[in-house]
Design an enzyme around this catalytic site. Structure first.
Site, PDB file in Angstrom:
ATOM      1  N   LYS A 140       1.304   3.449 -10.096  1.00 32.47           N
ATOM      2  CA  LYS A 140       2.506   2.747  -9.633  1.00 32.47           C
ATOM      3  C   LYS A 140       3.487   3.722  -8.973  1.00 32.47           C
ATOM      4  O   LYS A 140       4.164   3.368  -7.999  1.00 32.47           O
ATOM      5  CB  LYS A 140       3.157   1.991 -10.793  1.00 32.47           C
ATOM      6  CG  LYS A 140       2.301   0.832 -11.346  1.00 32.47           C
ATOM      7  CD  LYS A 140       2.012  -0.222 -10.292  1.00 32.47           C
ATOM      8  CE  LYS A 140       1.451  -1.503 -10.895  1.00 32.47           C
ATOM      9  NZ  LYS A 140       1.148  -2.521  -9.865  1.00 32.47           N
ATOM     10  N   TYR A 187      -1.921   3.889 -15.110  1.00 32.33           N
ATOM     11  CA  TYR A 187      -1.128   2.793 -14.526  1.00 32.33           C
ATOM     12  C   TYR A 187       0.180   3.348 -13.965  1.00 32.33           C
ATOM     13  O   TYR A 187       0.559   3.062 -12.826  1.00 32.33           O
ATOM     14  CB  TYR A 187      -0.857   1.756 -15.623  1.00 32.33           C
ATOM     15  CG  TYR A 187      -0.070   0.548 -15.192  1.00 32.33           C
ATOM     16  CD1 TYR A 187      -0.690  -0.504 -14.507  1.00 32.33           C
ATOM     17  CD2 TYR A 187       1.285   0.424 -15.487  1.00 32.33           C
ATOM     18  CE1 TYR A 187       0.036  -1.628 -14.125  1.00 32.33           C
ATOM     19  CE2 TYR A 187       2.016  -0.690 -15.110  1.00 32.33           C
ATOM     20  CZ  TYR A 187       1.385  -1.718 -14.436  1.00 32.33           C
ATOM     21  OH  TYR A 187       2.094  -2.832 -14.057  1.00 32.33           O
ATOM     22  N   THR A 204       4.112 -12.990 -18.120  1.00 34.10           N
ATOM     23  CA  THR A 204       3.006 -13.501 -17.293  1.00 34.10           C
ATOM     24  C   THR A 204       1.739 -13.439 -18.159  1.00 34.10           C
ATOM     25  O   THR A 204       1.767 -12.856 -19.252  1.00 34.10           O
ATOM     26  CB  THR A 204       2.784 -12.610 -16.052  1.00 34.10           C
ATOM     27  OG1 THR A 204       2.287 -11.344 -16.507  1.00 34.10           O
ATOM     28  CG2 THR A 204       4.045 -12.397 -15.245  1.00 34.10           C
ATOM     29  N   THR A 242       1.138  -9.988 -19.685  1.00 34.35           N
ATOM     30  CA  THR A 242       1.938  -9.488 -20.814  1.00 34.35           C
ATOM     31  C   THR A 242       1.997 -10.464 -21.985  1.00 34.35           C
ATOM     32  O   THR A 242       2.638 -10.171 -22.994  1.00 34.35           O
ATOM     33  CB  THR A 242       3.388  -9.211 -20.353  1.00 34.35           C
ATOM     34  OG1 THR A 242       3.872 -10.381 -19.676  1.00 34.35           O
ATOM     35  CG2 THR A 242       3.464  -8.013 -19.419  1.00 34.35           C
ATOM     36  N   ASP A 273      -7.504 -13.235  -4.453  1.00 34.73           N
ATOM     37  CA  ASP A 273      -7.599 -12.842  -5.871  1.00 34.73           C
ATOM     38  C   ASP A 273      -9.067 -12.591  -6.216  1.00 34.73           C
ATOM     39  O   ASP A 273      -9.966 -13.177  -5.615  1.00 34.73           O
ATOM     40  CB  ASP A 273      -7.044 -13.949  -6.773  1.00 34.73           C
ATOM     41  CG  ASP A 273      -6.557 -13.419  -8.114  1.00 34.73           C
ATOM     42  OD1 ASP A 273      -5.330 -13.397  -8.330  1.00 34.73           O
ATOM     43  OD2 ASP A 273      -7.396 -13.021  -8.949  1.00 34.73           O
ATOM     44  N   ASP A 325     -12.097  -8.526  -4.406  1.00 35.73           N
ATOM     45  CA  ASP A 325     -11.726  -7.422  -5.293  1.00 35.73           C
ATOM     46  C   ASP A 325     -10.996  -6.412  -4.404  1.00 35.73           C
ATOM     47  O   ASP A 325     -11.607  -5.810  -3.508  1.00 35.73           O
ATOM     48  CB  ASP A 325     -12.990  -6.804  -5.913  1.00 35.73           C
ATOM     49  CG  ASP A 325     -12.664  -5.638  -6.837  1.00 35.73           C
ATOM     50  OD1 ASP A 325     -11.532  -5.105  -6.764  1.00 35.73           O
ATOM     51  OD2 ASP A 325     -13.553  -5.255  -7.622  1.00 35.73           O
ATOM     52  N   VAL A 326      -9.697  -6.220  -4.642  1.00 33.78           N
ATOM     53  CA  VAL A 326      -8.920  -5.374  -3.725  1.00 33.78           C
ATOM     54  C   VAL A 326      -9.355  -3.910  -3.746  1.00 33.78           C
ATOM     55  O   VAL A 326      -8.955  -3.129  -2.876  1.00 33.78           O
ATOM     56  CB  VAL A 326      -7.387  -5.443  -3.993  1.00 33.78           C
ATOM     57  CG1 VAL A 326      -6.844  -6.834  -3.723  1.00 33.78           C
ATOM     58  CG2 VAL A 326      -7.037  -4.962  -5.403  1.00 33.78           C
TER      59      VAL A 326
HETATM   60  P1  NAD Z   1      -1.340 -11.371 -13.857  1.00 32.01           P
HETATM   61  O1  NAD Z   1      -2.432 -10.798 -14.681  1.00 32.01           O
HETATM   62  O2  NAD Z   1      -0.744 -12.679 -14.226  1.00 32.01           O
HETATM   63  O3  NAD Z   1      -1.776 -11.448 -12.327  1.00 32.01           O
HETATM   64  C1  NAD Z   1      -2.517 -10.427 -11.722  1.00 32.01           C
HETATM   65  C2  NAD Z   1      -3.506 -11.067 -10.767  1.00 32.01           C
HETATM   66  O4  NAD Z   1      -4.213 -10.009 -10.103  1.00 32.01           O
HETATM   67  C3  NAD Z   1      -4.553 -11.937 -11.461  1.00 32.01           C
HETATM   68  O5  NAD Z   1      -4.669 -13.194 -10.818  1.00 32.01           O
HETATM   69  C4  NAD Z   1      -5.834 -11.131 -11.342  1.00 32.01           C
HETATM   70  O6  NAD Z   1      -7.014 -11.930 -11.265  1.00 32.01           O
HETATM   71  C5  NAD Z   1      -5.589 -10.370 -10.044  1.00 32.01           C
HETATM   72  N1  NAD Z   1      -6.430  -9.176  -9.929  1.00 32.01           N
HETATM   73  C6  NAD Z   1      -6.696  -8.240 -10.888  1.00 32.01           C
HETATM   74  N2  NAD Z   1      -7.533  -7.323 -10.422  1.00 32.01           N
HETATM   75  C7  NAD Z   1      -7.812  -7.651  -9.150  1.00 32.01           C
HETATM   76  C8  NAD Z   1      -8.634  -7.080  -8.132  1.00 32.01           C
HETATM   77  N3  NAD Z   1      -9.356  -5.992  -8.374  1.00 32.01           N
HETATM   78  N4  NAD Z   1      -8.683  -7.694  -6.936  1.00 32.01           N
HETATM   79  C9  NAD Z   1      -7.967  -8.815  -6.684  1.00 32.01           C
HETATM   80  N5  NAD Z   1      -7.185  -9.419  -7.607  1.00 32.01           N
HETATM   81  C10 NAD Z   1      -7.102  -8.844  -8.819  1.00 32.01           C
HETATM   82  O7  NAD Z   1      -0.217 -10.222 -13.852  1.00 32.01           O
HETATM   83  P2  NAD Z   1       1.286 -10.131 -13.327  1.00 32.01           P
HETATM   84  O8  NAD Z   1       2.100  -9.738 -14.488  1.00 32.01           O
HETATM   85  O9  NAD Z   1       1.664 -11.285 -12.495  1.00 32.01           O
HETATM   86  O10 NAD Z   1       1.136  -8.812 -12.425  1.00 32.01           O
HETATM   87  C11 NAD Z   1       1.337  -8.791 -11.028  1.00 32.01           C
HETATM   88  C12 NAD Z   1       1.678  -7.376 -10.612  1.00 32.01           C
HETATM   89  O11 NAD Z   1       2.898  -6.970 -11.243  1.00 32.01           O
HETATM   90  C13 NAD Z   1       0.639  -6.318 -11.023  1.00 32.01           C
HETATM   91  O12 NAD Z   1       0.520  -5.372  -9.993  1.00 32.01           O
HETATM   92  C14 NAD Z   1       1.272  -5.680 -12.253  1.00 32.01           C
HETATM   93  O13 NAD Z   1       0.820  -4.374 -12.451  1.00 32.01           O
HETATM   94  C15 NAD Z   1       2.731  -5.720 -11.869  1.00 32.01           C
HETATM   95  N6  NAD Z   1       3.689  -5.612 -12.972  1.00 32.01           N
HETATM   96  C16 NAD Z   1       3.716  -6.526 -13.985  1.00 32.01           C
HETATM   97  C17 NAD Z   1       4.705  -6.437 -14.976  1.00 32.01           C
HETATM   98  C18 NAD Z   1       4.846  -7.454 -16.072  1.00 32.01           C
HETATM   99  O14 NAD Z   1       5.671  -7.248 -16.982  1.00 32.01           O
HETATM  100  N7  NAD Z   1       4.104  -8.543 -16.063  1.00 32.01           N
HETATM  101  C19 NAD Z   1       5.619  -5.390 -14.933  1.00 32.01           C
HETATM  102  C20 NAD Z   1       5.545  -4.455 -13.900  1.00 32.01           C
HETATM  103  C21 NAD Z   1       4.591  -4.591 -12.907  1.00 32.01           C
END
Ligand code: NAD
Length: 272
Positions: A154, A150, A184, A187, A37, A58-59
């Protein structure tokens, strides 16, 4: 015996939300897990829960991904599972998005997934086993206002998933998950600070509730397990049925039922 006994896994974005839930579920199912992370403390805290490894990365930076994946594989004695899950979102009209913001969203959500694949695939091929799950989104399947880069990223993840599956079978299976609205940290404000938003979301979901991180984590674990050994290159939507809406007659059955109930109540009132 756990579903992932003996596997070695990397989960990006594993410090929070769905990534953290998935890292925990993978460990419960018997895998060694490295949590990756950009928030190093969050990665460390999640990994500490199950004695896993962690890396601050940082990915969107190739050298960081390459070095951390190599170190994780070395520490775990190989790599057989990758959950490419790190992501960032936004809500901005297309014409108001500055080029730097566009680039950042693409870099993290799409290029970051490519870097994860590029770093993991040679190790998986050498080890003779690979199961990859990339996180896409329903926004990559159905247009969503305010999310142009975004959604584009995706949709790209879904295409990248299929390409990976074509190129790297039979050793590697690669699938995507597309979550719907999941509660999460990403959101939380959207769901709780905009008056009526939570209820609005629930109304659009046939299963009648917003998703929890474990709803998606369980699917990722399943996709990494032998139970899905013949599923490859697919995008699995995990949205409680939200995407089913959109037909021309959408909602009309419930609307007509309400009208009939109102008419019936009026008639009963008139007779009474
Ligand atoms: P979250 O914000 O709780 O977790 C995301 C994590 O990614 C965090 O720990 C953050 O520090 C890390 N991160 C961000 N940028 C980064 C980088 N450059 N390098 C490494 N780590 C990084 O969010 P989540 O809701 O658990 O999201 C997880 C995945 O699901 C994401 O890809 C998001 O786009 C996708 N997603 C979320 C939802 C939703 O409703 N929450 C819906 C569709 C897709």
């Amino acid at each position: 015996m756990g579903l992932l006994e003996g596997h070695r896994a990397i989960v990006t974005g594993g410090g929070s939300g769905m990534g953290a839930a998935t890292a925990r579920r993978m460990a419960e199912e018997g895998a060694q897990v490295a949590v990756v992370d950009i928030d190093g403390e969050a990665a460390r805290d999640v990994a500490a829960e199950f004695g896993g490894h962690f890396h601050q990365v940082d990915v969107s930076v190739w050298a960081e991904v390459r070095d951390a994946f190599a170190a994780a594989a070395e520490a775990m004695g190989g790599l057989s599972i990758l959950h490419n899950n790190a992501g960032v979102s936004l809500s901005t009209g297309l014409e108001d998005i500055e080029p730097e913001l566009w680039q950042r969203i693409i870099d993290v959500n799409l290029t970051g997934v490519f870097y994860g694949l590029k770093a993991a695939i040679p190790v998986m091929l050498a080890g003779g086993d690979g199961r990859i799950v990339n996180t896409a989104s329903i926004s990559g399947v159905r247009a969503s206002d305010g999310e142009a880069p975004y959604a584009a990223a995706k949709a790209g993840v879904i295409a990248l998933t299929a390409t990976t599956a074509l190129e790297h079978g039979p050793v590697i299976r690669c699938n995507a998950v597309s979550p719907g609205t999941i509660h999460t940290p990403m959101t939380h404000q959207f769901l709780t600070l905009i008056p009526g938003m939570y209820e609005h979301q629930v109304k659009k979901i046939p299963l009648g509730r917003v998703g929890e991180p474990d709803d998606v984590a369980d699917v990722v674990v399943l996709l990494c397990s032998d139970l899905t050994r013949y599923i490859n290159g697919q995008n699995i939507v995990v949205d409680g049925g939200m995407l089913l809406h959109g037909a021309g007659s959408d909602g009309s059955l419930f609307w007509v039922r309400e009208l009939l109930a109102e008419q019936e109540a009026r008639r009963a009132g008139d007779e009474g």
